[in-house]
Structure formats: C-alpha cells, structure tokens
Design a protein around this motif. Structure first.
Motif, mmCIF file in Angstrom:
data_model
loop_
_atom_site.group_PDB
_atom_site.id
_atom_site.type_symbol
_atom_site.label_atom_id
_atom_site.label_comp_id
_atom_site.label_asym_id
_atom_site.label_seq_id
_atom_site.Cartn_x
_atom_site.Cartn_y
_atom_site.Cartn_z
ATOM 1 N N LEU A 83 -37.226 -12.613 14.675
ATOM 2 C CA LEU A 83 -38.099 -13.491 15.529
ATOM 3 C C LEU A 83 -39.500 -13.266 14.902
ATOM 4 N N TRP A 84 -40.041 -12.016 14.796
ATOM 5 C CA TRP A 84 -41.230 -11.666 14.380
ATOM 6 C C TRP A 84 -41.555 -12.146 12.765
ATOM 7 N N GLY A 85 -40.835 -12.214 12.113
ATOM 8 C CA GLY A 85 -40.748 -12.531 10.634
ATOM 9 C C GLY A 85 -41.115 -13.869 10.653
ATOM 10 N N PHE A 86 -40.150 -14.866 11.486
ATOM 11 C CA PHE A 86 -40.415 -16.168 11.357
ATOM 12 C C PHE A 86 -41.477 -16.600 12.112
ATOM 13 N N GLY A 88 -44.428 -15.098 12.098
ATOM 14 C CA GLY A 88 -45.713 -14.747 11.015
ATOM 15 C C GLY A 88 -45.748 -15.835 10.075
ATOM 16 N N LEU A 89 -44.374 -16.012 9.502
ATOM 17 C CA LEU A 89 -44.363 -17.031 8.565
ATOM 18 C C LEU A 89 -44.852 -18.563 8.942
ATOM 19 N N PHE A 90 -44.397 -18.714 10.099
ATOM 20 C CA PHE A 90 -44.826 -20.110 10.750
ATOM 21 C C PHE A 90 -46.494 -20.212 11.017
ATOM 22 N N LEU A 118 -48.229 -11.891 5.077
ATOM 23 C CA LEU A 118 -46.922 -12.927 4.753
ATOM 24 C C LEU A 118 -45.875 -11.973 3.998
ATOM 25 N N GLU A 119 -46.190 -11.401 3.257
ATOM 26 C CA GLU A 119 -45.290 -10.516 2.553
ATOM 27 C C GLU A 119 -44.419 -9.590 3.438
ATOM 28 N N ALA A 120 -44.982 -8.903 4.541
ATOM 29 C CA ALA A 120 -44.250 -8.535 5.236
ATOM 30 C C ALA A 120 -43.443 -9.021 6.267
ATOM 31 N N CYS A 121 -44.074 -10.247 6.676
ATOM 32 C CA CYS A 121 -43.172 -11.151 7.589
ATOM 33 C C CYS A 121 -41.911 -11.631 6.827
ATOM 34 N N GLY A 122 -41.893 -12.246 5.371
ATOM 35 C CA GLY A 122 -41.181 -12.478 4.474
ATOM 36 C C GLY A 122 -39.878 -11.420 4.406
ATOM 37 N N ALA A 159 -31.907 -18.159 1.302
ATOM 38 C CA ALA A 159 -32.288 -18.891 0.114
ATOM 39 C C ALA A 159 -33.603 -19.272 0.432
ATOM 40 N N VAL A 160 -34.176 -19.701 1.449
ATOM 41 C CA VAL A 160 -35.690 -19.938 1.776
ATOM 42 C C VAL A 160 -36.507 -18.883 1.663
ATOM 43 N N ALA A 161 -36.251 -17.715 2.101
ATOM 44 C CA ALA A 161 -36.936 -16.688 2.036
ATOM 45 C C ALA A 161 -36.958 -16.006 0.552
ATOM 46 N N CYS A 162 -35.966 -15.756 0.039
ATOM 47 C CA CYS A 162 -35.658 -15.423 -1.469
ATOM 48 C C CYS A 162 -36.680 -16.336 -2.266
#
Length: 670
Positions: A83-86, A88-90, A118-122, A159-162
């Motif tokens: 949740l928090w990762g996405f 942050g990326l959004f 963004l690195e931390a969120c990803g 695949a999106v994140a990596c």
C-alpha cells in the motif's frame, strides 16, 4: 553540475509513448466507467442511507490495515508495504508530471531526496510482492487460493517494479552522475552492466519494455481484483449503514435488489479466504463457501448490470453464465447459518449474509428449490404463528403454573414485557429457560408480564428463510400489540428475537413508541450491578460458556454473561478455544434448526469437542437454539458422560436456590 531529472533521456519516439499512454488510459477509463455504471444500478435499486462509518476508523483500516493485521503479522506487513509503496510511487509519478509540464522543481537536493524516496517505495513494493508470492506459493497459507490470476497479478507488478529499477540502473551505468548513490537500488544494480556503452545500448530496450508492461498494467487494473484498492475504502465507509430490508418482487431475479453497498462489497473482496477459514459450514465439510458465493454474485452482478454485457453478441454467453451460477447458488442457498463469522474477520467488511437472504427471497418468490421441510415451516408460521406446532395459542403453556400478567389483556401496568419467543415458549427443553428466567425476575422484584398466547412471532424465522411478505406481516402484528399496550421496555430470551426487534422492526415502523430492547443476560447483569440480583448459593463447578452468534457477533454482547457467571460463588469459568466474537456456531441459525442437512450435527459436535477440551462440567449458553442444538449433539456425539448443557437463566436460578433450575438441569442431563 546540479542534480536534476532528465525526462526521456536516451529515448526516441516519445510521441509513441504518449499515444500508447492515451490508449492505456482509455481502457482504464472504460473499466472504471463499467464499475461506476454497475454501482449506480445498485444506488437506484436500494437508496443509500445517510449513516456512514466514522471516517477516523475508516482511515485507520485503510492506511494502517488494522483489520488485516488480525489475520497474521505477515499479512499485515505485506499489505502495508504494498500500500505505502504504491502510494509513494503514484505520488512520485504525479510530481514528475508536474515538474515536466507545469513547474520545474525537481533539481538540487529536492531531486536527491525525491530519488531516495522513490527508491524506498519501490523497494517496499518488491519486498511486499515477494512476501505475497511466498505466502501463496512457497510457504502456502492454507486459506489462500492458488489460481492462475493469483500468480499473474503479483508477477506482473514485480515485472513493473523490477523493470523500473533496471531502467534506472542502465541510465546510471551509462552516465555515472556524481549523485548516483542517492538512487541506491539502481546504483547497486548498475554493476550488472559491463560498461557505459553496454548500458547505453540496453537502455532503450529496457525503457520501452518497462513502459509497455506498466501501461498494460494500468489498462488491466480495473478488470483485475486490484480494483479492490478503490472499492475497499468505499466498502469500509459504507459498512455503518443500517440494513436495507426491501421486498424482492417476483419478476426480479435473486440479485436484483442488491444496493450500492452490496455491489461495492463484491468488488472489495480479494478472495483472501478468511471467511472460508471461519465458516462453520465450510469447516464441517459442507458444500458451502462464502468466498465462492461472493465470486458468483460479483459475476452475476456484472452480467446483469454491466453495459458491456448488453452488447448483442454477448447476450447468449451472458444468459448461459447466469443460468450456471443460479444453479450453483440454489444448491448452497440453505447451508449458511448467518452466524456473521465471515464478517467478523473480513478486512473489507464484505460478507454474503444479506446476499444469502436475498437469494433465498428470490427462491421463495419463484417457489423453486425450497426444501419441503422449510415449506412446511413457513406454512406453520403463516397459519399458526410459530414453526413448531400446528396449533394457535400454544405459547402460553409453559406459564400455566405461574402467576404472570398477560399484557395482551387489560392487565396491570408493568415495567417490562418479557418477549418469550416461539422456541422458548413451545419446545419442551427450551421451556425450562422461560420458567427459570421468570422465577429469577420475580425474585429480583422486576415488574414484568408476557403477551401470553397472543404473542406473535417476531419475524426472524421468516426473514432468515427469505419469506419477506410473511416477515412484514409478523413485524406489523408485533408492533401493533406493543403500540396498543404502550410497551416500551422489552426483554428477550432469544438473541434472534433481540436482533430482529432491535434492528429490523424500526425499518418498518415510521410511527410508534421508542423501544428499549435487551437480552435477558443484559437485564440480569444490570440487576446484579444494582444489587438486586445476589447469588447466595455457592456452586463449586467448572463451566465453559458458549457465545450464541446472534448475541456475541450480531449484537456485541460477550461480557455481561461472563460477569454474571463470575458473580456466582464457587463457580470456575474456563474458555473454549473459540469464544467471544470468535465463537464457533452451533449450526442452528439461518433456518437450519428446521431443515435437515446431511452431517448437520457436525457443527455442534465440533463445538462440544472444544468444550470437552476445557474439562468443564457444564456448558452454559444463552440462546434456546444453541441449547437445543448442543443438547442434541451431546447425546449423539458421545458427550453424555462428560458434561451437561444448561442455559444461563437456569444456572442463575439454581444459584438462587430456585426449583426451576433443577428441573431444567435434570432435563439437560436426561
């Protein structure tokens, strides 16, 4: 050299990206339009009430996953990281768009901290996805399904994140900016490239691959179960609405009366399986699954309401799928005990209880797929006002040897109406509850009376069986009597009567007296606190308490019965493995008391196995249906020599030295 973001570095044909992005957003918009159109159908079918769940509680559930943590630490951690990762990326994507098209601000230290964030969120997203895959496939949690789409979604997101990290790694390896360490994940992966030229050559391929995968995911989002990210907050917000009890017209189909809240519940469900894990019918091996019912209901709602399935070339497939799902629903419509255990554990408050009722109402209206036993019960309810005997006026027999005012006549004024209920008044074993409770109330000096043989059925049985019209007639009859005699304080024996009179009756009574409705355990608890109920007879016995579903989960009454038990001198209370709001259902709710289901006793037997594990000498409950179901299971399950089954009112009478208690206990031990 100032740190800054270089948009479309190393990428040609940027216009093509915009074209593909526009297509992806168009498909996304189409999916969202379909969802909104479907939900709008529900809003027109059942108006949305003004009462909503407190926003503070909703925010805690949504952003901290409070209800998800209850299912395990790994489930909570996984959800929180995703949740928090996405989020942050959004947010980062939105800020990039603002920087590129509106106001340039991503440079200098702002850009460095932005990159690190963004690195931390990803990284959180990747770890969350790895944990999700491990919980489902490597170290599988039993309640989780393992279907193709359950693997496709996390793998696509991975695949999106990596892919994003690899694009960044190639750019850093090709340019080697002085601030590259701030993008710590990409910096670590940049060593995979042998040199700047190799990274520069690979970059366009990596960038376009990442773009296509990401845009494809955006287009797929509203068609996948990830749409729960939108539906779940709405479902939690709408959970506080009062139940809508609307008639289902004969010409309508089973799900025609689903409202906005119900349709959002269907999209909020992620098929986590917690409902199956706690469902007593599923635990007993019966062919019923709350998760499957919700899945079919979601598909039926889409087939019926979605504008897409109104297209001419999809009509034949639509009809075939609807008929297949209806046949599956008919097979399981009568298994649900309506115990509410599924709703207790559901993170998004989506449960099939109301859908089961609407499904049954549709079957009753159509006159099809209703078991003969239930048809007979409904006939008795209609003709005689009770599900037990083909005789009117049978509800006063239990009180023949007691001087209890009959408030259906022009009797004296009293403080409380004792609403006995069909089962308590007529069933031979349950009559001991009425006798014991009336004696206890009399000992405490409570001014009370009954409606005698004029007492109608409260409407619960008809409601649970889906006989909507009969339920409304019984509610009107009950309210007419209450209004006629101006009765405002009502105490119930059965938690089912309590639930119906307290929650459902007000929906049909725009005018009428305000009612104060209590279960007898609540009234006895109040009398104990006031010093009017004092147990003066020690009972040196070990007991365990079985929480009735309609008392504990439906009405949140768990402490009052236990405090009464602890007030009895010498009594030792021990708890079963499942107790309180997590109590295991006896199997008598939802109309199953009057319907023979193969292996039905397994539910109550399982409960008594938990009771036997405590070493208790008495199993105490506070519901006539539970009393009967557990008593039958005690005799058929081989527990006759281990303990007796007794109602809380009977035990209270015994602790007061009243004869009614010994009568009830003798019957329980017989």
């Amino acid at each position: 050299m100032e740190p800054l973001r270089a948009p479309f570095w190393g990428v040609e044909w940027a216009w093509l990206f915009y074209v593909l992005a526009a297509l992806a957003l168009a498909v996304l918009a189409l999916g969202l339009w379909e969802k909104i159109s479907l939900w709008a159908q529900g809003r027109r079918a059942v108006p949305t009430a003004h009462h909503k769940h407190p926003m503070g509680a909703v925010l805690v559930d949504v952003f901290l996953g409070r209800r998800i943590w209850r299912g395990g630490i790994t489930a909570g951690a996984m959800h929180l990281m995703l949740l928090w990762g996405f989020l942050g990326l959004f947010l980062g994507t939105c800020l990039v768009a603002v920087d590129h098209y509106l106001v340039s601000f991503l440079h200098g230290r702002v850009y460095l901290w932005f990159s690190a964030g963004l690195e931390a969120c990803g990284l959180m997203v990747v770890l969350g996805l790895v944990l999700a895959l491990a919980r489902r496939w490597l170290l599988p949690v039993p309640r989780l399904e393992r279907r193709a789409d359950d693997a496709l979604l996390p793998l696509w997101l991975l695949a999106v994140a990596c892919g994003g990290f690899m694009v960044e790694a190639a750019r850093l390896a090709a340019t080697r900016p002085p601030w590259e360490a701030w993008s710590f994940v990409g910096y670590a992966l940049s060593g995979l490239f042998p040199g700047p030229e190799a990274a520069r050559s690979a970059f366009p391929w990596l960038w376009w691959s990442h773009a296509l995968i990401s845009l494809g995911f955006i287009a797929w989002l509203p068609w996948s179960k990830l749409v729960h990210a939108i539906a779940a907050p709405a479902s939690l917000y709408l959970q506080g609405q009062p139940l809508a009890v609307l008639a289902v017209a004969a010409e309508e189909e089973e799900l025609a009366a689903l409202g906005l809240r119900h349709l959002i519940h269907l999209d909020a469900c992620t098929r986590c399986g917690r409902c199956v894990e706690v469902c007593p019918a599923a635990q007993a091996g019966e062919p019923f699954s709350p998760r499957e019912l919700l899945r079919r209901a979601r598909r039926q709602a889409r087939l019926k309401y979605s504008p897409i399935y109104r297209l001419p070339w999809l009509r034949a497939r639509r009809q075939a799928l609807l008929e297949r799902d209806r046949a599956a629903d008919w097979e399981v419509a009568w298994y649900c005990t309506t115990c509410r255990a599924c709703l207790e554990v559901c993170p998004v408050q989506a449960a099939p209880i109301e859908m089961i009722r609407k499904l049954r109402a549709g079957l009753v209206e159509q006159g099809s797929a209703v078991p003969p036993q239930l048809m007979e019960i409904m006939e008795k309810l209609y003709r005689y006002g009770n599900p037990w005997v083909a005789k009117k006026g049978a509800k006063a027999g239990w009180a023949q040897d007691r001087d209890i005012p009959d408030l259906s006549k022009s009797g004296p004024e009293v403080d409380w109406l004792y609403f006995v209920g069909c089962t308590t008044a007529i069933d031979t074993r349950a009559q001991g509850i009425a006798r014991a409770l009336s004696d206890v109330l009399a000992r405490c000096g409570v001014s009370f009376g009954t409606l005698g043989k004029k007492e109608p059925c409260c409407g619960d049985i008809a409601r649970r069986l889906g006989e909507q019209g009969l339920m409304e007639e019984q509610i009107e009859a009950t309210q007419a009597l209450l209004n006629k005699h101006e009765l405002t304080n009502l105490v119930c024996t059965s938690p089912h009567c309590l639930d119906t009179i307290k929650k459902v009756h007000p929906l049909f009574t725009e005018e009428g007296l305000p009612l104060r409705v209590l279960h007898y355990s609540q009234l006895l608890h109040q009398l104990s606190k006031l010093g009017k109920l004092i147990f003066d007879r020690p009972l040196p016995v070990k007991v365990t308490y079985h929480d009735p579903c309609y008392l504990a989960r439906h009405n949140r009454v768990v402490d009052e019965p236990r405090e009464l038990l602890r007030a009895i001198p010498g009594l030792e209370l021990v708890e079963m493995a499942d107790h309180g709001y997590n109590s295991l259902c006896c199997g008598g709710g939802g109309g199953r008391m009057w319907h023979e289901i193969p292996g039905q006793a397994n539910l109550a037997v399982h409960r008594l196995e938990q009771a036997a594990a405590t070493g208790a000498e008495l199993v105490v409950t506070a519901c006539p249906l539970c009393l009967i179901m557990l008593e039958d299971a005690r005799k058929t399950g081989g527990f006759e020599d281990k303990f007796a089954i007794i109602d809380l009112s009977e035990l209270a009478a015994k602790a007061l030295g009243l004869d009614a208690a010994t009568d009830g206990e003798a019957e329980a031990s017989a």
